[in-house]
Design an enzyme around this catalytic site. Structure first.
Site, PDB file in Angstrom:
ATOM      1  N   GLN A  34     -12.121 -31.768  72.688  1.00 37.76           N
ATOM      2  CA  GLN A  34     -12.706 -31.375  71.417  1.00 37.76           C
ATOM      3  C   GLN A  34     -12.988 -32.607  70.571  1.00 37.76           C
ATOM      4  O   GLN A  34     -12.176 -33.527  70.499  1.00 37.76           O
ATOM      5  CB  GLN A  34     -11.772 -30.428  70.659  1.00 37.76           C
ATOM      6  N   ASP A  66     -12.475 -33.729  79.992  1.00 38.11           N
ATOM      7  CA  ASP A  66     -11.268 -33.043  80.437  1.00 38.11           C
ATOM      8  C   ASP A  66     -10.487 -34.033  81.291  1.00 38.11           C
ATOM      9  O   ASP A  66     -10.888 -34.360  82.408  1.00 38.11           O
ATOM     10  CB  ASP A  66     -11.651 -31.803  81.247  1.00 38.11           C
ATOM     11  N   LYS A  93      -5.291 -45.153  87.891  1.00 36.69           N
ATOM     12  CA  LYS A  93      -6.034 -45.607  89.073  1.00 36.69           C
ATOM     13  C   LYS A  93      -7.459 -46.015  88.703  1.00 36.69           C
ATOM     14  O   LYS A  93      -7.960 -47.061  89.150  1.00 36.69           O
ATOM     15  CB  LYS A  93      -6.056 -44.509  90.131  1.00 36.69           C
ATOM     16  N   TYR A 131       8.468 -30.639  80.973  1.00 34.59           N
ATOM     17  CA  TYR A 131       7.938 -31.730  80.148  1.00 34.59           C
ATOM     18  C   TYR A 131       8.743 -33.005  80.373  1.00 34.59           C
ATOM     19  O   TYR A 131       8.188 -34.082  80.620  1.00 34.59           O
ATOM     20  CB  TYR A 131       7.985 -31.324  78.674  1.00 34.59           C
ATOM     21  N   LYS A 179       7.660 -36.843  82.018  1.00 36.12           N
ATOM     22  CA  LYS A 179       7.815 -38.102  81.299  1.00 36.12           C
ATOM     23  C   LYS A 179       8.728 -39.070  82.050  1.00 36.12           C
ATOM     24  O   LYS A 179       8.528 -40.290  82.004  1.00 36.12           O
ATOM     25  CB  LYS A 179       8.333 -37.837  79.880  1.00 36.12           C
TER      26      LYS A 179
END
Length: 320
Positions: free
Chosen positions: A55, A70, A134, A167, A171
């Site tokens: 957005q 995206d 990458k 989550y 991380k």
């Protein structure tokens, strides 16, 4: 752990540098995310900055170049890097949280069968980061630039957080990526670092949600405080390496150079670099004999210096 002093004067002029930052949306009410905060700092220092997100920002930021993207799409990311071409500073900042902290623990069934949890976080927080790194490396090598890659991790990637198991796992993984690549990319004139924010006021965690935490004494940071750590990680210098790897000697650690393979924890109004002390403590929690075996394995497999590459004879779909 090493406490750092970082302020805007710690960032050198960035004229002639091009930066790419993922996920930089502005949210209603004037708050901004960590990525946008980093983008603004770099713009003030003269860099050309591209913001990648699904957005477009709801308000214009002078000089910021927006590209709809995206980050979970390899082709979309590749197209952006192909368009921009020469990228000096790359920030993998996109990330999402658990929709429901209890979702992984819930026994949600469909026709009596346990449902698979929603793992979209893995696509955004891990797979997209792997792809971004990458592509950034490929671009930097192809154009022979002095490159810097910075990943937004989390304090939950350093210490357990039971309320967000998926989550937290993503991380932990991206911090592991920094540790894995730091001895490789630096030989290609590319650094890789991470910032691990504690509770930060952003669109994902707005100021009103911070009130109960602050009332309990939990320290929080504004987004621009963390954004400054991101930019610092891309441009700072160090007086020694984090660790020796493979066939490197302990004397090699003392080499001065660019900030590399480090993780800055942001908590309240404090910056703390954690990787150097973590590396120094390794003999304490592995034991001397185990650490010696680990270093021997690294040396044997150190492909930077003619190490042995291990390959399996089994088809890839049969690997465990």
């Amino acid at each position: 752990m090493s406490t750092l002093t970082i302020d805007p004067t710690s960032i050198p002029p960035l004229e002639g540098k091009t930066a790419v930052v993922t996920a930089t949306p502005l949210v209603p009410g004037g708050a901004s995310g960590i990525g946008l905060a980093a983008a603004k700092i770099m713009l003030q220092k003269g860099a050309t900055v591209y913001a990648l997100d699904r957005q477009e920002p709801i308000e214009a930021v002078p000089g910021l170049k927006f590209r709809r993207c995206d980050v979970t799409s390899w082709s979309a990311l590749r197209e952006v890097f192909d368009e921009i071409q020469q990228v000096h500073l790359a920030f993998a900042n996109a990330g999402i949280c658990d929709k429901s902290p209890e979702s992984y623990y819930d026994d949600v069934c469909d026709n009596g069968n346990l449902q698979e949890p929603d793992y979209s976080m893995i696509d955004v927080n891990l797979k997209a980061v792997l792809n971004f790194v990458k592509l950034a490396r490929h671009s930097m090598r192809r154009h022979q630039v002095q490159g810097s890659i910075v990943i937004t991790a989390s304090s939950t990637g350093l210490v357990p957080e039971q309320s967000a198991p998926v989550y937290s796992s993503t991380k932990f993984a991206v911090i592991g990526l920094v540790r894995t690549l730091r001895s490789v990319l630096i030989q290609e004139n590319i650094t890789i670092n991470a910032v691990a924010p504690f509770v930060t006021t952003t669109g994902m965690a707005p100021a009103e949600a911070m009130v109960p935490l602050k009332n309990l004494g939990v320290q929080t940071s504004p987004a621009d405080f963390v954004g400054l750590a991101l930019v610092y990680s891309a441009v700072a210098r160090q007086t020694r390496r984090v660790e020796a790897y493979g066939k490197e000697t302990e004397e090699d650690i003392l080499e001065h150079g660019r900030w590399n393979g480090r993780v800055i924890l942001t908590l309240g109004d404090k910056y703390t670099e954690v990787e150097e002390e973590f590396s120094k403590s390794r003999p304490l929690w592995t034991g001397g004999e185990v650490l010696q075996s680990i270093r021997l394995q690294q040396a044997v497999l150190d492909f930077r210096h003619g190490g042995v590459a291990i390959k399996s004879n089994r088809p890839s779909n049969q690997l465990n």
